[in-house]
Design a protein around this motif. Sequence first.
Motif, PDB file in Angstrom:
ATOM      1  N   ALA A  33       0.577  -1.296   0.267  1.00 15.73           N
ATOM      2  CA  ALA A  33      -0.323   0.072   0.086  1.00 15.73           C
ATOM      3  C   ALA A  33       0.887   1.595  -0.025  1.00 15.73           C
ATOM      4  O   ALA A  33       0.349   2.454  -0.184  1.00 15.73           O
ATOM      5  CB  ALA A  33      -0.902   0.382   0.905  1.00 15.73           C
ATOM      6  N   LEU A  34       2.051   1.309   0.419  1.00 18.06           N
ATOM      7  CA  LEU A  34       2.875   2.702   0.107  1.00 18.06           C
ATOM      8  C   LEU A  34       2.887   3.526  -1.075  1.00 18.06           C
ATOM      9  O   LEU A  34       2.877   4.474  -0.628  1.00 18.06           O
ATOM     10  CB  LEU A  34       4.168   1.845   0.602  1.00 18.06           C
ATOM     11  N   PRO A  35       3.102   2.727  -2.485  1.00 17.77           N
ATOM     12  CA  PRO A  35       2.202   3.620  -3.345  1.00 17.77           C
ATOM     13  C   PRO A  35       1.302   4.708  -3.004  1.00 17.77           C
ATOM     14  O   PRO A  35       1.221   5.955  -3.748  1.00 17.77           O
ATOM     15  CB  PRO A  35       2.623   3.162  -4.800  1.00 17.77           C
ATOM     16  N   SER A  36       0.171   4.099  -2.741  1.00 16.97           N
ATOM     17  CA  SER A  36      -1.212   4.735  -2.877  1.00 16.97           C
ATOM     18  C   SER A  36      -1.095   5.543  -1.140  1.00 16.97           C
ATOM     19  O   SER A  36      -1.339   6.260  -1.528  1.00 16.97           O
ATOM     20  CB  SER A  36      -2.043   3.627  -2.425  1.00 16.97           C
ATOM     21  N   GLU A 165      -5.833   5.844  -4.858  1.00 12.35           N
ATOM     22  CA  GLU A 165      -6.088   6.902  -3.401  1.00 12.35           C
ATOM     23  C   GLU A 165      -6.550   6.672  -2.117  1.00 12.35           C
ATOM     24  O   GLU A 165      -6.140   7.291  -1.707  1.00 12.35           O
ATOM     25  CB  GLU A 165      -7.658   8.059  -4.138  1.00 12.35           C
ATOM     26  N   HIS A 166      -7.722   6.189  -2.192  1.00  7.16           N
ATOM     27  CA  HIS A 166      -8.012   5.211  -0.740  1.00  7.16           C
ATOM     28  C   HIS A 166      -7.931   3.947  -0.616  1.00  7.16           C
ATOM     29  O   HIS A 166      -8.312   3.323   0.472  1.00  7.16           O
ATOM     30  CB  HIS A 166      -9.187   5.790  -0.744  1.00  7.16           C
ATOM     31  N   GLY A 167      -6.880   3.318  -1.715  1.00  4.23           N
ATOM     32  CA  GLY A 167      -6.818   1.902  -1.176  1.00  4.23           C
ATOM     33  C   GLY A 167      -6.801   1.523   0.084  1.00  4.23           C
ATOM     34  O   GLY A 167      -6.894  -0.012   0.132  1.00  4.23           O
ATOM     35  N   TRP A 168      -5.265   2.205  -0.232  1.00  2.00           N
ATOM     36  CA  TRP A 168      -4.701   2.008   1.125  1.00  2.00           C
ATOM     37  C   TRP A 168      -5.684   2.257   2.801  1.00  2.00           C
ATOM     38  O   TRP A 168      -4.915   1.367   3.258  1.00  2.00           O
ATOM     39  CB  TRP A 168      -3.487   3.469   1.579  1.00  2.00           C
ATOM     40  N   TYR A 170      -8.114   0.994   3.200  1.00  3.10           N
ATOM     41  CA  TYR A 170      -8.993  -0.489   3.330  1.00  3.10           C
ATOM     42  C   TYR A 170      -7.979  -1.131   3.503  1.00  3.10           C
ATOM     43  O   TYR A 170      -8.913  -2.218   4.364  1.00  3.10           O
ATOM     44  CB  TYR A 170      -9.599  -1.178   2.143  1.00  3.10           C
ATOM     45  N   VAL A 171      -6.622  -1.159   3.768  1.00  3.35           N
ATOM     46  CA  VAL A 171      -5.705  -1.829   4.281  1.00  3.35           C
ATOM     47  C   VAL A 171      -5.827  -1.660   6.382  1.00  3.35           C
ATOM     48  O   VAL A 171      -5.607  -3.065   6.675  1.00  3.35           O
ATOM     49  CB  VAL A 171      -4.243  -1.407   4.202  1.00  3.35           C
ATOM     50  N   PHE A 172      -6.434  -0.591   6.259  1.00  5.22           N
ATOM     51  CA  PHE A 172      -5.973  -0.413   7.919  1.00  5.22           C
ATOM     52  C   PHE A 172      -7.689  -1.214   8.586  1.00  5.22           C
ATOM     53  O   PHE A 172      -8.466  -1.644   9.151  1.00  5.22           O
ATOM     54  CB  PHE A 172      -5.546   1.286   7.885  1.00  5.22           C
ATOM     55  N   PHE A 173      -9.168  -0.360   7.348  1.00  2.00           N
ATOM     56  CA  PHE A 173     -10.399  -0.428   7.727  1.00  2.00           C
ATOM     57  C   PHE A 173     -10.458  -1.961   8.136  1.00  2.00           C
ATOM     58  O   PHE A 173     -11.232  -1.821   8.366  1.00  2.00           O
ATOM     59  CB  PHE A 173     -10.857   0.420   7.205  1.00  2.00           C
ATOM     60  N   VAL A 174      -9.734  -2.962   7.254  1.00  5.60           N
ATOM     61  CA  VAL A 174     -10.578  -4.359   6.876  1.00  5.60           C
ATOM     62  C   VAL A 174      -9.996  -4.423   8.628  1.00  5.60           C
ATOM     63  O   VAL A 174     -10.721  -5.836   9.212  1.00  5.60           O
ATOM     64  CB  VAL A 174      -9.900  -5.320   6.220  1.00  5.60           C
TER      65      VAL A 174
END
Length: 467
Positions: A33-36, A165-168, A170-174
């Motif tokens: 997710a770092l690029p995002s 823009e916002h994919g990163w 979801y990595v935390f919200f999941v």
Amino acid sequence: MADAQRDTRWSALVVCLVAGFMTLLDVSIVNVALPSIRTGLDATDSQIQLIVAGYALAFGIVLVPAGRLGDAMSRRTIFCVGLVVFTASSAVAGAASDPGWLAAARIVQGLGAGLVNPQVSGFIQTMFQGDERGRAFGLFGAMVGISTAVGPLLGGVLVSVGGPEHGWRYVFFVNVPIGVVALFLALRWLPKAESRRRESLDPVGVLLFGVATLLVLLPMVEGSRGESLSTRPWWLLGASAVLMVTFVAWERRWARSGREPLVDLALLRVRTYVLGLSLGTLYFAGFTSIFLVLTLYLQNGLDYSAFEAGLTQMPFALGSAAAAALGGRLVGRYGRALVVVGLVLVVVGLVGIDLAVPHLRDHVGLTLSPLLLLAGVGGGLVISPNVTITLSEVDVRRAGVGGGMLQTAQRVGSAIGVSLVLAQFFSRLAVDGDYGESMSLALRTTVAFVVGALLLGLADLATSRRR
């Protein structure tokens, strides 16, 4: 009654493994997710580094003190507190509006993860005995292997769904819905603490050990994006060594006063424990870095998407999961020999990948799959049997500290491996931009770490036979 009790114990284990999976997954999933994150928050290189390193540092320094808290107070309470901290900070991280906010949330996330993980091995030690303990640790090893290997795949899926823009987020919200459900089930199924005498928590020992661990990890995680090794603050290792000597002296003095120390130094005289600790450190130094260099090779060198790169690594995860569950059942019969067989398979698989990569042009993922499967099977036969053997002679009353020290050694090993391997990868890449050659160089270093673990396992077998 016995059947109901057994069902409750295995249900409690599932809760522990789900929580452990989440916290270990966040070590690797954020890399995809770092690029995002860079795009979405306009983050600088130093801010990106803090977002990655903050979690690892907080996770590593709190493991042993958290294990001690669980031993002295209530594993169930510390587990639930850690789960609340991790889940809440995941929500805060997902809602971050600037890089500083996200970095701070990641540090708190790491603290929550560090509170949770020692309790998992502590619960296994106290809830299970004999062959059942081996089976439980087999599932624990499967969780460790899967969480490390599946991170890039799951991260790629979540980033793809959320967009650049916002994919990163979801990595935390999941983590939030999973954490809430896990907390509810933990309160229902985890065993309550037996009545215990109140023990001193050794605050000076906690401080000395925590700072010493931090000073070991800092030079490793600083520059983890591949900067030169020579620019890192290696002098901190000398300061850490001084603090560790001071820590040992303090622990002896604290114990002589009749109070319970943070670490029972008698553990360091238990041969199986020290050898397992050392073997695990070397193995994790090689094991963790495999996925980083493979992801860089596939995504940057071959233009794979994050999802495709993660999918390529799935054979390792599947092989590791199946073999870890099997290894947990067989460790009581074959002992350290099972670990040695696993290490041999990992070496063969990685050497095969190293030999194949320079000659691959098409269908790279398909070609590497059998070799990754072989390495994954080997890894599954290493992690869970080694944990079972290492903790076999640890008093269950000290299971939290014993497991915390083991996991701290694994985190330090991971940091050392990632630091060295990425530095080599990027330094070789700077010569001619050849991702295949850069990956081969990095793989040889990971193989060296695994071979070091293999030599320890062989030495243990030889010594045992002489005895």
